[in-house]
Design a protein around this motif. Structure first.
Motif, PDB file in Angstrom:
ATOM      1  N   ALA A   1       0.832  -1.201   0.000  1.00 55.61           N
ATOM      2  CA  ALA A   1       0.000   0.000   0.000  1.00 55.61           C
ATOM      3  C   ALA A   1       0.869   1.254   0.000  1.00 55.61           C
ATOM      4  O   ALA A   1       0.572   2.222  -0.711  1.00 55.61           O
ATOM      5  N   HIS A   2       1.937   1.253   0.790  1.00 52.58           N
ATOM      6  CA  HIS A   2       2.824   2.415   0.818  1.00 52.58           C
ATOM      7  C   HIS A   2       3.518   2.597  -0.535  1.00 52.58           C
ATOM      8  O   HIS A   2       3.680   3.722  -1.003  1.00 52.58           O
TER       9      HIS A   2
ATOM     10  N   LEU B   1       1.077   4.263  -2.792  1.00 54.72           N
ATOM     11  CA  LEU B   1       0.955   5.686  -2.484  1.00 54.72           C
ATOM     12  C   LEU B   1       2.162   6.471  -2.983  1.00 54.72           C
ATOM     13  O   LEU B   1       2.029   7.586  -3.493  1.00 54.72           O
TER      14      LEU B   1
ATOM     15  N   CYS C   1       1.899  11.491   0.539  1.00 57.46           N
ATOM     16  CA  CYS C   1       1.371  10.124   0.624  1.00 57.46           C
ATOM     17  C   CYS C   1       0.214  10.058   1.620  1.00 57.46           C
ATOM     18  O   CYS C   1      -0.803   9.413   1.360  1.00 57.46           O
ATOM     19  N   ASN C   2       0.365  10.732   2.751  1.00 55.01           N
ATOM     20  CA  ASN C   2      -0.700  10.712   3.760  1.00 55.01           C
ATOM     21  C   ASN C   2      -1.986  11.350   3.238  1.00 55.01           C
ATOM     22  O   ASN C   2      -3.087  10.859   3.493  1.00 55.01           O
TER      23      ASN C   2
ATOM     24  N   GLN D   1      -3.641   9.043   0.810  1.00 56.66           N
ATOM     25  CA  GLN D   1      -4.287   7.965   1.561  1.00 56.66           C
ATOM     26  C   GLN D   1      -5.610   8.440   2.142  1.00 56.66           C
ATOM     27  O   GLN D   1      -6.628   7.753   2.037  1.00 56.66           O
TER      28      GLN D   1
END
Length: 76
Positions: free
Chosen positions: A3-4, A7, A29-30, A33
């Motif tokens: 998942a990271h 992203l 990225c955050n 998400q």
């Protein structure tokens, strides 16, 4: 981990394709998400509300970043 990586690729693609307006920080990225979760996984509010919130948040972070840099430059 996957998942990271997803992203990070989305973020790199976003940075390569679009320049962030002066009053906003680039998408992180955050933030990607959060948008993905709120728009796709659990849409509690409408899309316009979530995108508006993201825009407000990134503008606020850009102002905080600029203020931080001004303060550091004044101390030097």
């Amino acid at each position: 981990m996957l998942a990271h990586a997803f992203l990070a690729v989305v973020r790199a693609d976003e940075h390569a394709r679009y320049l962030a307006p002066d009053a906003l920080i680039p998408l992180t990225c955050n933030e990607i998400q959060r948008l993905f979760i709120t728009l796709v996984i659990r849409p509690v509010h409408d899309t316009a509300h979530r995108l508006g919130w993201s825009h407000w948040r990134r503008r606020h972070q850009a102002r905080a970043q600029a203020s931080h840099y001004q303060r550091q430059a004044a101390q030097a």
